[in-house]
Design an enzyme around this catalytic site. Structure first.
Site, PDB file in Angstrom:
ATOM      1  N   ASP A  55       0.787  -1.236   0.000  1.00  0.00           N
ATOM      2  CA  ASP A  55       0.000   0.000   0.000  1.00  0.00           C
ATOM      3  C   ASP A  55       0.826   1.296   0.000  1.00  0.00           C
ATOM      4  O   ASP A  55       1.763   1.427   0.787  1.00  0.00           O
ATOM      5  CB  ASP A  55      -0.864   0.085   1.263  1.00  0.00           C
ATOM      6  CG  ASP A  55      -1.601  -1.192   1.580  1.00  0.00           C
ATOM      7  OD1 ASP A  55      -1.504  -2.159   0.818  1.00  0.00           O
ATOM      8  OD2 ASP A  55      -2.280  -1.215   2.620  1.00  0.00           O
ATOM      9  N   GLU A  77     -10.628  -2.557   4.144  1.00  0.00           N
ATOM     10  CA  GLU A  77      -9.321  -2.036   4.543  1.00  0.00           C
ATOM     11  C   GLU A  77      -9.143  -0.636   3.953  1.00  0.00           C
ATOM     12  O   GLU A  77      -9.864  -0.228   3.044  1.00  0.00           O
ATOM     13  CB  GLU A  77      -8.198  -2.938   3.995  1.00  0.00           C
ATOM     14  CG  GLU A  77      -8.252  -4.376   4.496  1.00  0.00           C
ATOM     15  CD  GLU A  77      -7.113  -5.254   3.995  1.00  0.00           C
ATOM     16  OE1 GLU A  77      -6.538  -5.988   4.797  1.00  0.00           O
ATOM     17  OE2 GLU A  77      -6.801  -5.222   2.790  1.00  0.00           O
TER      18      GLU A  77
HETATM   19  C1  FRU Z   1      -3.867  -3.687   2.662  1.00  0.00           C
HETATM   20  C2  FRU Z   1      -3.226  -4.099   3.967  1.00  0.00           C
HETATM   21  C3  FRU Z   1      -3.604  -3.161   5.091  1.00  0.00           C
HETATM   22  C4  FRU Z   1      -2.488  -3.344   6.069  1.00  0.00           C
HETATM   23  C5  FRU Z   1      -1.304  -3.536   5.158  1.00  0.00           C
HETATM   24  C6  FRU Z   1      -0.267  -4.499   5.667  1.00  0.00           C
HETATM   25  O1  FRU Z   1      -3.207  -4.159   1.546  1.00  0.00           O
HETATM   26  O2  FRU Z   1      -3.574  -5.418   4.315  1.00  0.00           O
HETATM   27  O3  FRU Z   1      -4.881  -3.418   5.645  1.00  0.00           O
HETATM   28  O4  FRU Z   1      -2.323  -2.226   6.887  1.00  0.00           O
HETATM   29  O5  FRU Z   1      -1.814  -4.029   3.930  1.00  0.00           O
HETATM   30  O6  FRU Z   1       0.864  -4.493   4.876  1.00  0.00           O
END
Ligand code: FRU
Length: 510
Positions: A50, A232
């Site tokens: 992300d 998310e």
């Molecule tokens: C989304 C996610 C988020 C988390 C991060 C972990 O892709 O799963 O929810 O904070 O990636 O790397």
């Protein structure tokens, strides 16, 4: 299927020992390995997921990102960092935030605390404050429920270095296994900060006067939109709607996206500082392709809303066949609203700063397309990265086929009967690293305009389709064994493409 965030601590130590030297070796690389995106951001080496903490401050766009600095597989997350003045040419910066005893550094956001509400500012310097989830994998492994907590860090040197707040975490987990990805914004009418936080099947809103003390305000999401997986990375933004304010809640979802796996939905509605409401009944997607996830917008950009996503999908992100680095971000995109009948849609378009890497268009007009029309003669040998803009005055079936001598091809087109755009990467090259990768994906056409405009941004291993001024977007990655070097237009009935612009894009790394 639930993703496990656990990684044994020993593995972390080994990777820290050996990983450091690997990174040093790659520092001098030209960023031109096979499949290395040339107009999209990637870290110099290793894993990215992300985009995080995007904030615009003093003329600089900061991009932080979920990063494993010692491996090309997801692991203990750090915040990587890069800066740019034009959203295209990125300078890699040192790791911004490291894991500590509270946990690794998961996704989150950053704000410019101009009024120094946090008190972190010194000598009139505006503090940048990052708000993120700390993930304790030991707690997760032990079966506890409270292993994700929200913490903050601040920078008083314009984002170069970050100091964690001594009293972290600032929001303690109430006993939920999924409790993460804080995205914070200023809510001017009530002079307070508002946080959107994901909690598996809904979003929770919190507010704070100082970024340190938070109270829960409300929840949104039960029975709303798509719930094929966990929610998310939310983002609550306000958009100008002909002088009226309209609130949009972006919610990422994994799995359960429109073409499988990860996807990004949004809700258009209203927000009163406490509660988000929306009358929207249909599920709306910011992008229909499989490879745009966890996207949110930059903070501190005024009315402009610039979005960037992670150009991958959790179904295969850890397996894609790249070597020194793995995965990339999407192009930065401007988000706007568009009314169609009683509906309000969010459109995405590549930011106008792309002009700085575009060369003069080669313009083809009134191309008669029959079964298989080679347009390579007019455009010259196709090279990537490039942009192709198409204007069509009569809606019809057609395909644009990129191919190589190995018979590998990527097909992008429109199916009139289904009223759908599609991208077919079934025989696009390397596909067998994951069983669902080789597939054709579709996206609805959302307007009934009699003319059609499509813009394709094609990098070495990705394509982004923006149709009808960004009403439909699709993002896909692909991995041909040899670069595609042929371009054909195909149609069953002969049709005319009124205008095709072929534009070479300059690499952002040279
Ligand atoms: C989304 C996610 C988020 C988390 C991060 C972990 O892709 O799963 O929810 O904070 O990636 O790397």
């Amino acid at each position: 299927m639930k993703r496990q965030f656990f990684l044994p601590a020993i593995c972390m130590v080994v990777m820290q020992l050996f990983g450091g030297s690997l990174l040093a070796q790659t520092n001098n690389k030209m960023m031109n390995e096979q499949y290395r995106p040339q107009v999209h951001f990637t870290p110099e080496a290793h894993w990215i997921n992300d985009p995080n903490g995007m904030v615009y401050y003093k003329g600089i766009y900061h991009l932080f990102f979920q990063h494993h600095p010692y491996s090309s597989i997801w692991g203990p997350m750090h915040w990587g960092h890069a800066i740019s003045t034009d959203l295209f040419h990125w300078k890699h910066e040192p790791i911004a935030i490291y894991p500590d005893s509270i946990g690794t550094i998961f996704s989150g956001s950053a704000v410019a605390d101009k009024n120094n509400t946090s008190g972190f500012g010194k000598n009139g310097r505006v503090p940048l404050v990052a708000i993120f989830t700390q993930h304790d994998s030991t707690g997760e492994k032990a079966g506890r429920d409270n292993f994700q907590n929200q913490s903050i860090a601040y920078s008083i040197d314009d984002g170069k270095t970050w100091i964690k707040y001594a009293e972290n975490p600032v929001i303690k987990n109430p006993g939920r296994r999924d409790f993460r990805d804080p995205k914070v914004r200023w809510y001017a009418p009530q002079k307070k900060w508002v946080m959107s936080l994901s909690a598996n099947d809904h979003i929770e809103f919190y507010s704070s006067p100082d970024l340190k003390n938070w109270i829960k305000e409300s929840e949104f999401g039960e029975g709303r939109g798509a719930h094929g997986g966990g929610w998310e990375c939310p983002d609550l933004i306000v958009q100008d709607d002909n002088g009226k304010q309209r609130w949009v809640l972006i919610v990422n979802l994994n799995p359960g996206g429109p073409n499988g796996g990860s996807g990004t939905q949004y809700f258009v509605g209203d927000f009163n500082g406490k509660t988000f409401t929306s009358n929207q009944t249909a599920t709306r997607w910011l992008d229909y392709g499989p490879d745009n996830y966890a996207g949110v917008t930059w903070s501190n950009t005024g009315k402009r809303k610039i979005f960037i996503g992670w150009m991958s999908n959790w179904i295969y992100a850890n397996q894609v066949p790249t070597e020194t680095w793995r995965n990339a971000t999407t192009l930065p995109r401007d988000l706007k609203l568009k009314h169609i009948g009683n509906d309000i849609f969010v459109t995405s378009q590549p930011v106008s700063e792309i002009a700085s890497i575009q060369s003069k268009p080669i313009l083809l007009q009134n191309i008669k397309v029959s079964k298989n029309t080679d347009i390579g003669k007019q455009t010259g040998k196709i090279k990537f990265p490039c942009r192709i803009n198409l204007s069509i005055n009569k809606i019809n079936n057609f395909s644009l086929v990129l191919s190589n001598e190995l018979g590998e091809q990527l097909v992008i087109g429109f199916d009139k009967k289904q009223n759908q755009y599609f991208i077919d990467r079934s025989i696009s090259g390397k596909t067998d690293f994951q069983k669902d990768f080789a597939a054709k994906h579709v996206a609805p056409r959302l307007t009934d305009n009699a003319t059609m405009k499509i813009s394709l941004i094609i990098d070495v291993s990705s394509v982004e389709l923006f149709a009808d001024n960004g009403l439909t977007a699709m993002t896909e990655i692909f991995f041909p064994n040899q670069p595609y070097n042929q371009i054909h237009l195909q149609a069953n009935d002969s049709i005319i493409i009124n205008k095709l612009e072929y534009i070479n894009l300059k690499s952002i790394w040279q």
